[in-house]
Design a protein around this motif. Structure first.
Motif, short mmCIF file in Angstrom:
data_model
loop_
_atom_site.label_atom_id
_atom_site.label_comp_id
_atom_site.label_asym_id
_atom_site.label_seq_id
_atom_site.Cartn_x
_atom_site.Cartn_y
_atom_site.Cartn_z
N ILE A 193 0.82 -0.85 -0.41
CA ILE A 193 0.33 0.32 -0.14
C ILE A 193 0.67 1.33 -0.01
O ILE A 193 0.73 2.52 -1.09
N LEU A 194 2.32 1.14 0.98
CA LEU A 194 2.63 2.29 0.89
C LEU A 194 3.22 1.92 -0.56
O LEU A 194 3.42 3.93 -1.62
N GLU A 195 3.82 1.70 -1.31
CA GLU A 195 3.98 1.75 -2.39
C GLU A 195 3.48 2.15 -3.88
O GLU A 195 3.90 3.19 -4.35
N ASN A 196 2.17 1.82 -3.08
CA ASN A 196 1.22 1.74 -4.92
C ASN A 196 0.44 3.04 -4.42
O ASN A 196 -0.01 3.61 -5.34
N ASP A 197 -0.39 3.10 -2.92
CA ASP A 197 -1.01 4.34 -2.99
C ASP A 197 -0.68 5.63 -2.69
O ASP A 197 -0.30 6.73 -2.59
N TYR A 198 1.19 5.51 -1.72
CA TYR A 198 1.46 6.89 -0.82
C TYR A 198 3.73 6.69 -1.93
O TYR A 198 4.20 7.60 -1.38
N MET A 199 3.45 6.28 -3.10
CA MET A 199 5.03 6.14 -3.11
C MET A 199 5.86 6.32 -2.17
O MET A 199 6.97 7.14 -1.87
#
Length: 443
Positions: free
Chosen positions: A222-228
């Motif tokens: 989620i961090l990588e996909n939604d928050y970069m």
């Protein structure tokens, strides 16, 4: 100065003697009243050894020659200065035959005694905290090196023992250079904690959004996909563990799965039928397992056997896991506790849990010549006294404050000892369980 060096236990024994003022590793300071009394009794014909023994001194501790040496000195002081010679410090002034380089003032003596007491308190506290490894349930629990460094720093600061760092490092098996390197890196650790706190806020937001059902790998995605935000999954796990974020997921109990697949698992009839108190110690034995959480939400499991007539806990075992060994170890401890003195009609009653329906467990119960009984399915009242004990334990024991498994083990062991031997119960004619057992056996 005496060649004898007193250990901590001997020093405590000597300090508790009312005739002693204070004690060091190599010397004993006696009270003036005792010196005066000893001299008078010696002049009346009593031997030095007899005087010391009658006033509570162990010659094996202080040395067989000590009474003779003391009386020789004290008689000389008494002859020259009378009783006042014992109330005035005269060492080093040629009066007692025991020269001293310098006599301490009362204020200096008090400071020295206070420093010694602080050091002994610190050492005792330190040893309690740094028990190297503890075995529990076949597993080892070790204290991390960083935790050792932290407690060394806390101990030296709390007790003002800056010069004792080398000694404390040796005591717990860490290097002095490593400790100072750890202290030097305090600024870096502070920066890391600030960074962790910022990352925690983002992780906590995602964790709460998923209602506590997102693990480290899910949060990473989620961090990588939604928050970069790219963050290592090991760091996410560390932060979650540090801030007590535990994922709520449904897990299959392997023993329930085994029970479904294995037709040998079978329940047994409710022979007891809630007739708990039959007035005979050891006739009705109740057993069950409960859980307690310690540290940062880590679970531990407690298995107990209770005598329904006396309410005494006869055997218990605390484990970190729910393997079958928890009930086997409990049976072994029950056998050690009772020996060959099982009641000829003894009943061991439990619920229909997978541990008690397991064929190996039932086999062991038969070998102990116990009749096995089980509660009706989903009926906790059929084992109510056992549930009652667990309820009292969870209400009265602050087990959540324990940070290590060995602390929890000691806490529960102390509570069960208190429950059996010092907790009076109205339903047992105001006796403790141990007293009530003796009462039933006598009648």
């Amino acid at each position: 100065m005496s060649k004898i060096i007193f250990n901590e236990l001997e020093m405590k024994i000597l300090v508790n003697n009312p005739n002693v003022d204070h004690v060091s590793e190599r010397s004993i300071a006696y009270k003036p009243e005792f010196k005066t009394m000893a001299v008078k009794e010696n002049l009346e014909g009593k031997s030095p050894s007899q005087i010391f023994i009658e006033h509570g001194f162990d010659l094996k501790v202080i040395g067989a020659e000590k009474p003779k040496q003391c009386l020789k000195r004290w008689r000389k002081t008494y002859k020259e200065f009378g009783e006042e010679g014992f109330t005035t410090e005269r060492r080093g002034k040629g009066s007692t035959g025991r020269p001293s380089s310098k006599s301490l003032s009362l204020e200096d003596s008090l400071k020295k005694a206070e420093a010694r007491i602080k050091y002994l308190e610190a050492e005792l506290d330190f040893l309690k905290k740094f028990r190297r490894t503890r075995k529990a349930g076949g597993e080892e629990e070790t204290i991390k090196t960083s935790e050792k460094f932290m407690l060394i720093e806390q101990t030296t600061r709390q007790y003002k023992l800056a010069k004792m760092v080398t000694y404390l490092c040796k005591m717990v098996g860490v290097s002095r250079s490593g400790y100072y390197a750890w202290k030097k890196a305090e600024g870096k650790r502070g920066n890391r904690q600030e960074s962790d706190l910022k990352d925690y806020e983002l992780i906590k937001f995602i964790f709460d959004e998923k209602k506590g059902k997102a693990g480290a790998l899910t949060i990473k995605m989620i961090l990588e996909n939604d928050y970069m935000v790219v963050m290592n999954h090991k760091k996410i796990r560390r932060i979650m563990r540090q801030f007590n974020l535990f994922t709520r997921i449904r897990q299959m109990n392997p023993y329930k799965k085994l029970a479904k697949a294995n037709q040998e698992h079978r329940s047994l009839p409710n022979i007891l039928n809630r007739e708990f108190d039959q007035g005979e110690p050891g006739k009705v034995l109740l057993t069950d397992i409960t859980y307690v959480f310690y540290g940062s939400g880590k679970p531990a499991y407690l298995s107990c056997v209770k005598d329904a007539s006396t309410r005494e806990i006869l055997a218990y075992h605390l484990s970190k896991t729910l393997r079958m060994e928890i009930v086997y170890d409990t049976l072994d401890k029950l056998s050690d506790s009772i020996g060959d003195l099982f009641h000829p009609e003894a009943i061991l009653h439990s619920d229909q849990g997978v541990y008690y329906t397991h064929p190996e467990y039932q086999k062991r119960v038969k070998e102990m010549k116990l009749t096995q009984s089980m509660s009706r399915k989903g009926n906790c009242w059929d084992n109510a006294p056992m549930e009652s004990f667990f309820g009292h334990l969870k209400d009265e024991v602050e087990y959540s404050k324990c940070q290590a498994f060995y602390e929890l083990k000691e806490l529960i062991s102390g509570y069960i000892d208190e429950y059996n031997n010092r907790r009076y119960q109205w339903g047992l004619k105001k006796m403790t369980p141990a007293q009530y057992r003796s009462h039933l056996l006598a009648t």
